[in-house]
Write an enzyme that holds these catalytic residues in place. Structure first.
Site, mmCIF file in Angstrom:
data_model
loop_
_atom_site.group_PDB
_atom_site.id
_atom_site.type_symbol
_atom_site.label_atom_id
_atom_site.label_comp_id
_atom_site.label_asym_id
_atom_site.label_seq_id
_atom_site.Cartn_x
_atom_site.Cartn_y
_atom_site.Cartn_z
ATOM 1 N N GLY A 72 0.815 -1.210 0.000
ATOM 2 C CA GLY A 72 0.000 0.000 0.000
ATOM 3 C C GLY A 72 0.849 1.261 0.000
ATOM 4 O O GLY A 72 0.555 2.228 -0.717
ATOM 5 N N THR A 73 1.907 1.258 0.789
ATOM 6 C CA THR A 73 2.774 2.434 0.888
ATOM 7 C C THR A 73 3.380 2.784 -0.465
ATOM 8 O O THR A 73 3.358 3.934 -0.895
ATOM 9 C CB THR A 73 3.897 2.170 1.912
ATOM 10 O OG1 THR A 73 3.296 1.891 3.176
ATOM 11 C CG2 THR A 73 4.820 3.362 2.037
ATOM 12 N N ASN A 155 -8.237 4.397 8.425
ATOM 13 C CA ASN A 155 -7.640 3.355 9.268
ATOM 14 C C ASN A 155 -7.790 3.662 10.753
ATOM 15 O O ASN A 155 -7.867 2.757 11.568
ATOM 16 C CB ASN A 155 -6.157 3.167 8.923
ATOM 17 C CG ASN A 155 -5.384 4.467 8.850
ATOM 18 O OD1 ASN A 155 -5.669 5.313 7.998
ATOM 19 N ND2 ASN A 155 -4.440 4.648 9.739
ATOM 20 N N GLN A 183 -7.566 -0.013 3.536
ATOM 21 C CA GLN A 183 -8.513 -0.564 4.507
ATOM 22 C C GLN A 183 -9.830 -0.952 3.834
ATOM 23 O O GLN A 183 -10.411 -1.994 4.134
ATOM 24 C CB GLN A 183 -8.817 0.460 5.619
ATOM 25 C CG GLN A 183 -7.644 0.784 6.523
ATOM 26 C CD GLN A 183 -7.244 -0.372 7.426
ATOM 27 O OE1 GLN A 183 -8.050 -1.242 7.749
ATOM 28 N NE2 GLN A 183 -5.992 -0.383 7.817
ATOM 29 N N HIS A 205 -1.931 -7.304 2.743
ATOM 30 C CA HIS A 205 -1.905 -7.869 4.106
ATOM 31 C C HIS A 205 -3.016 -7.355 5.013
ATOM 32 O O HIS A 205 -3.161 -7.804 6.137
ATOM 33 C CB HIS A 205 -0.522 -7.694 4.747
ATOM 34 C CG HIS A 205 -0.201 -6.324 5.244
ATOM 35 N ND1 HIS A 205 -0.391 -5.966 6.553
ATOM 36 C CD2 HIS A 205 0.313 -5.241 4.627
ATOM 37 C CE1 HIS A 205 0.008 -4.703 6.717
ATOM 38 N NE2 HIS A 205 0.434 -4.253 5.557
ATOM 39 N N THR A 241 11.946 -7.247 -10.889
ATOM 40 C CA THR A 241 11.315 -8.538 -11.138
ATOM 41 C C THR A 241 10.102 -8.706 -10.235
ATOM 42 O O THR A 241 10.193 -8.514 -9.026
ATOM 43 C CB THR A 241 12.325 -9.674 -10.883
ATOM 44 O OG1 THR A 241 13.451 -9.460 -11.728
ATOM 45 C CG2 THR A 241 11.719 -11.038 -11.162
ATOM 46 N N CYS A 329 2.094 6.789 19.192
ATOM 47 C CA CYS A 329 2.694 7.736 20.128
ATOM 48 C C CYS A 329 3.358 6.960 21.257
ATOM 49 O O CYS A 329 3.108 5.781 21.467
ATOM 50 C CB CYS A 329 1.672 8.721 20.657
ATOM 51 S SG CYS A 329 0.123 8.012 21.158
#
Ligand SMILES: *Cc1c(COP(=O)(O)O)cnc(C)c1O
Length: 383
Positions: A72-73, A155, A183, A205, A241, A329
């Protein structure tokens, strides 16, 4: 050993056994590189293209518009940086329009575009539920806008945005519209045409697929500057690849979650609402964050007054319940989440946040046990 229950499905999910079985041959027997000319290569390419067709169908786009990434990132990075750089070069647009409730994969990428690439960052306001109002998009969008990116299902607070409606506005202005659906894709039927989206990010994931694989779906793209250069893989948009076993796993996980949405959601919504009602009933000065109805089916998030959310997580963990605060945090120096404060929640209250996300394995008994544990932990922490 003490019983442990997982309530953090928004952080990650276990790989579905069917998905795992589908992936296994491609680690060993079927190990070919899809770019090779020989038969190992041909077989790998066939499998790769089959996975691409599956994912394209689920997104209602054509296979040559599915770009496989490492998650996703990376999909968010490719969409944002790739589109912003392209649009500036093509038409001189230098503004990026996002919200204060984006995942870091979007917000930090946008910050970098501002700090290092000279783009101007503009923020769409959100209401008290963390939801964008399409009329605000209308107000802020202009010919200077390089692209708009708005999270699909949040999220941290679970709120689902009116993506299709916003998409119409962007399409009328002919401006690329991206959404982070990492999400949402596990719980909402995806359709990039229905939603008027130019780009959509997915990661495997979060929907019972493997980590380290995702995709960027593209529908009528103007163009993208590749985020990763090298070989010509993925239509010259993402060199390297392809990870065949992971891509096969994602296509299976995506297919399973989209085809079983009806069944899965019915159960999830029932358990989620039971948890929300239980917590709000039993615990004074507790509040639901995010939208009460227009939210992800597996997502419940709260704030409790006079509670340090990190201590609450530790108390719950010591009793065998794995939850999250939805924000990162440190214990000892609690900092309220930007997402919560941008929704108008006071910092003192935002510090006491809790996110519970459930999955297809969650049972009613587990929900009851967790509700009681939250109640007793909050009471103890307030003493
Ligand atoms: C998890 C998540 C991401 C990052 O996805 P990865 O596959 O872990 O890189 C991005 N956006 C949202 C909304 C997420 O929940």
């Amino acid at each position: 050993m003490k019983k442990c229950t997982y309530f953090d499905y928004a952080a990650t999910t276990p790989v579905d056994p069917t998905v795992l079985q589908t992936m296994l041959p491609y680690f060993s027997d079927e190990f070919g590189n899809p770019s090779s000319i020989h038969r190992w290569g041909q077989r790998a390419e066939a499998v790769l293209e089959k996975a691409r067709v599956i994912c394209a169908k689920l997104l209602n786009i054509t296979p040559e518009n599915v770009v496989f990434t490492s998650g996703g990132t990376e999909s968010d990075n490719l969409a944002l940086r790739g589109s912003a750089l392209f649009q500036r070069k093509a038409i001189g647009a230098d503004e990026v329009l996002i919200t204060h409730v984006e995942h870091h994969a979007i917000s930090h990428t946008a910050r970098q575009l501002e700090a290092e690439f000279g783009f101007k960052l503009r923020f769409l306001p959100v209401n008290k539920y963390g939801m964008v109002d399409p009329s605000d998009v209308k107000k802020l969008i202009s010919s200077k806008t390089a692209l708009v990116s708005i999270i699909y299902g949040n999220n941290e607070v679970g709120t689902v945005n009116p993506i299709a409606e916003i998409g119409i506005i962007c399409r009328e202005m002919d401006i690329p519209f991206h959404s982070d659906a990492v999400q949402a894709a596990a719980h909402i039927t995806m359709d990039m045409v229905r939603d008027n989206l130019t780009m959509l990010s997915i990661g495997a994931h979060k929907m019972y697929g493997p980590k380290g694989v995702g995709l960027l779906g593209i529908n009528v793209s103007k163009g993208l500057i590749p985020a990763q250069t090298g070989g010509g893989q993925e239509f010259n948009l993402r060199a390297g690849t392809q990870n065949i076993p992971l891509i096969v796993g994602m296509s299976k996980a995506f297919e399973l979650s989209q085809t079983e949405i009806g069944n899965r959601n019915k159960n999830l919504i029932c358990l989620r609402d039971q948890l929300i009602a239980g917590v709000l009933d039993r615990i004074p000065d507790s509040f639901l964050t995010g939208h009460p109805e227009i939210r992800l089916p597996n997502h419940a998030s709260f704030v409790f007054s006079s509670v340090d959310g990190n201590r609450l997580l530790m108390y719950l963990d010591s009793q065998g319940f794995a939850c999250s605060s939805g924000s990162a945090c440190k214990v000892g120096s609690p900092k309220p989440s930007n997402v919560l404060t941008s929704m108008g929640i006071k910092p003192e209250l935002a510090i006491g946040s809790l996110r519970v996300t459930i999955g297809k394995e969650t049972t009613e008994d587990q929900i009851n046990d967790l509700t009681m544990a939250i109640e007793s932990s909050v009471r103890l922490l307030r003493k």
